[in-house]
Design an enzyme around this catalytic site. Structure first.
Site, PDB file in Angstrom:
ATOM      1  N   ASN A 112      21.013  44.760  70.157  1.00 39.88           N
ATOM      2  CA  ASN A 112      22.208  45.171  69.408  1.00 39.88           C
ATOM      3  C   ASN A 112      22.125  44.869  67.914  1.00 39.88           C
ATOM      4  O   ASN A 112      22.845  45.456  67.128  1.00 39.88           O
ATOM      5  CB  ASN A 112      23.462  44.516  69.991  1.00 39.88           C
ATOM      6  N   CYS A 118      28.038  38.041  65.333  1.00 37.45           N
ATOM      7  CA  CYS A 118      28.272  37.258  66.550  1.00 37.45           C
ATOM      8  C   CYS A 118      27.791  35.823  66.407  1.00 37.45           C
ATOM      9  O   CYS A 118      27.927  35.030  67.315  1.00 37.45           O
ATOM     10  CB  CYS A 118      27.544  37.883  67.732  1.00 37.45           C
TER      11      CYS A 118
HETATM   12  C1  LIG Z   1      23.783  44.316  73.892  1.00 44.19           C
HETATM   13  C2  LIG Z   1      25.212  44.002  74.174  1.00 44.19           C
HETATM   14  N1  LIG Z   1      25.527  43.409  75.339  1.00 44.19           N
HETATM   15  C3  LIG Z   1      26.793  43.114  75.660  1.00 44.19           C
HETATM   16  C4  LIG Z   1      27.830  43.395  74.810  1.00 44.19           C
HETATM   17  C5  LIG Z   1      29.228  43.045  75.206  1.00 44.19           C
HETATM   18  O1  LIG Z   1      29.927  44.190  75.608  1.00 44.19           O
HETATM   19  P1  LIG Z   1      31.530  44.216  75.585  1.00 44.19           P
HETATM   20  O2  LIG Z   1      31.949  44.263  74.169  1.00 44.19           O
HETATM   21  O3  LIG Z   1      31.879  45.462  76.342  1.00 44.19           O
HETATM   22  O4  LIG Z   1      31.985  42.998  76.293  1.00 44.19           O
HETATM   23  C6  LIG Z   1      27.560  43.992  73.575  1.00 44.19           C
HETATM   24  C7  LIG Z   1      28.645  44.252  72.610  1.00 44.19           C
HETATM   25  O5  LIG Z   1      28.478  44.163  71.416  1.00 44.19           O
HETATM   26  C8  LIG Z   1      26.213  44.323  73.256  1.00 44.19           C
HETATM   27  O6  LIG Z   1      25.898  44.898  72.099  1.00 44.19           O
END
Ligand SMILES: Cc1ncc(COP(=O)(O)O)c(C=O)c1O
Length: 377
Positions: free
Chosen positions: A148, A319
């Site tokens: 991400n 994050c």
């Molecule tokens: C790779 C990845 N996994 C998990 C998540 C979490 O998803 P959610 O926002 O639907 O809880 C994100 C959200 O940014 C993400 O980018």
């Protein structure tokens, strides 16, 4: 101009229409015994099959969740709780989303041993290292499909092949950033559990899904009425489920990956030509993510400069709760120190235009001119 589709997307009107229609017409509790409840249950099961069908893998089971975070937690904690008699060794990568990493950190406090695969300068894991870490008591391996922060695509089919042939472990893959855009197309060598999220694909926020193979045993991670196959408790939101199925179908049908790739190539060339700027994961990234780092500038300064010109991008470390302000992913790829605080992520979406790409380039050019004149904050 919105360039932050990896953070979230605007809900598609057609998805919203499905959500509203199901909320007002088929609003019954799918656990109710009466005819309206049965109708809601039928819709729920149809939505489940549709989401699984868009994945197109050998995964026949699935649970609707509140998003990717919950699906990741259910996959990791739920699998470990249900199968801990088989082993106490777990494996993941250093660059996972916090919803995966923190679940593993918690398991370390519960006497599980966790190994973290390292990555190269583009964020790629090594298959040789994966192989070397596998043990007879390895229970679960979790490797994300697309990162991400920097967009790196991991070789999930090859990982599945190694894990399935050389260990008793199962493979979980967080596919939140790839679903509907980059297919896991090797049906035989696919993960055993896959996480999806609705709001990254023009769905409704608060919708997600964990898909898994029929033989996988999971344990609930919350307590309640046993809805959703005793794995997820609380009244199931059929509107969220139907909206996710609709968003998934539209995403698969409409994602214009070739266009994304053209824009990415254009931006990679543009940023590569700028002194004091590095493109991250130049070879390994997904076509819809461009992450770059500026020397001796913070990402926040760049984000604010662009924002003043109506352009929204993000820093990669949103994050990160670390005091250093440098995310775990940036640390893992060992970006040179003078670049590591200057990271921004640009992520494309389906309403993007070529004109917006040009305006972004123009604004970055202006920013570099200002920097040259010494306006660094
Ligand atoms: C790779 C990845 N996994 C998990 C998540 C979490 O998803 P959610 O926002 O639907 O809880 C994100 C959200 O940014 C993400 O980018």
């Amino acid at each position: 101009m919105y360039f932050d589709h990896s953070a979230t997307t605007k809900t598609d009107e057609r998805v919203l229409h499905t959500f509203m229609e199901v909320s007002t017409t088929y609003f019954s509790n799918p656990a109710s015994l009466h005819a309206a409840g049965k109708q809601a249950e039928k819709l729920l099961e149809k939505a489940r099959s549709q989401v699984l069908a868009t994945l197109g893998l050998e995964l026949t089971e699935g649970v609707f969740t509140s998003g990717g975070t919950e699906a990741n937690n259910l996959a990791i904690l739920g699998y470990v709780y249900a199968n801990q008699h088989k082993g106490r060794h777990l494996l993941t990568t250093a660059v996972e989303h916090p919803s995966v990493l923190h679940a593993f950190k918690y398991l370390e406090t519960q006497n599980f041993t966790v190994d973290y695969l390292t990555v190269d300068s583009e964020g790629r894991i090594s298959l040789a290292e994966l192989q070397s870490f596998l043990r007879p008591d390895t229970l679960l391996v979790s490797i994300m499909h697309v990162n991400n922060e920097i967009g790196t695509i991991q070789p999930i089919a090859e990982c599945a092949k190694i894990i399935h042939s050389q260990s008793r472990a199962v493979l979980h893959s967080d596919c939140v950033q790839s679903f509907g855009k980059i297919k896991l197309d090797d049906e035989q060598n696919c993960p055993d559990l896959v996480t999806l999220s609705g709001h990254k694909i023009y769905g409704v926020k608060g919708s997600g899904f964990l898909a898994y193979r029929k033989n996988i045993r999971l344990h609930a991670i919350s307590y309640g009425g046993g809805q959703e196959k005793n794995l997820r408790n609380g009244t199931v939101s059929v509107p969220h489920a139907a909206a996710l199925a609709k968003a998934a179908r539209l995403q698969v049908e409409e994602a214009n990956i070739q266009q994304f790739q053209q824009w990415r190539d254009e931006l990679v060339q543009f940023f590569s030509g700028i002194e004091d700027c590095l493109v991250l994961a130049p070879q390994a990234s997904a076509p819809y993510i461009v992450t770059v780092a500026f020397r001796h500038v913070t990402g926040e300064v760049v984000v604010n400069f662009l924002q003043e010109r109506g352009i929204f991008v993000s820093t990669s470390s949103a994050c990160s709760s670390k005091k250093s302000g440098v995310s775990h992913v940036i640390e893992a790829i060992r970006l040179p120190k003078d670049f590591e605080k200057g990271v921004i992520r640009i992520s494309f979406g389906k309403d993007q235009t070529t004109d917006e790409i040009h305006q972004l380039k123009k604004a970055v050019h202006q920013f570099m001119q200002l920097l040259k004149r010494g306006i660094r904050k």
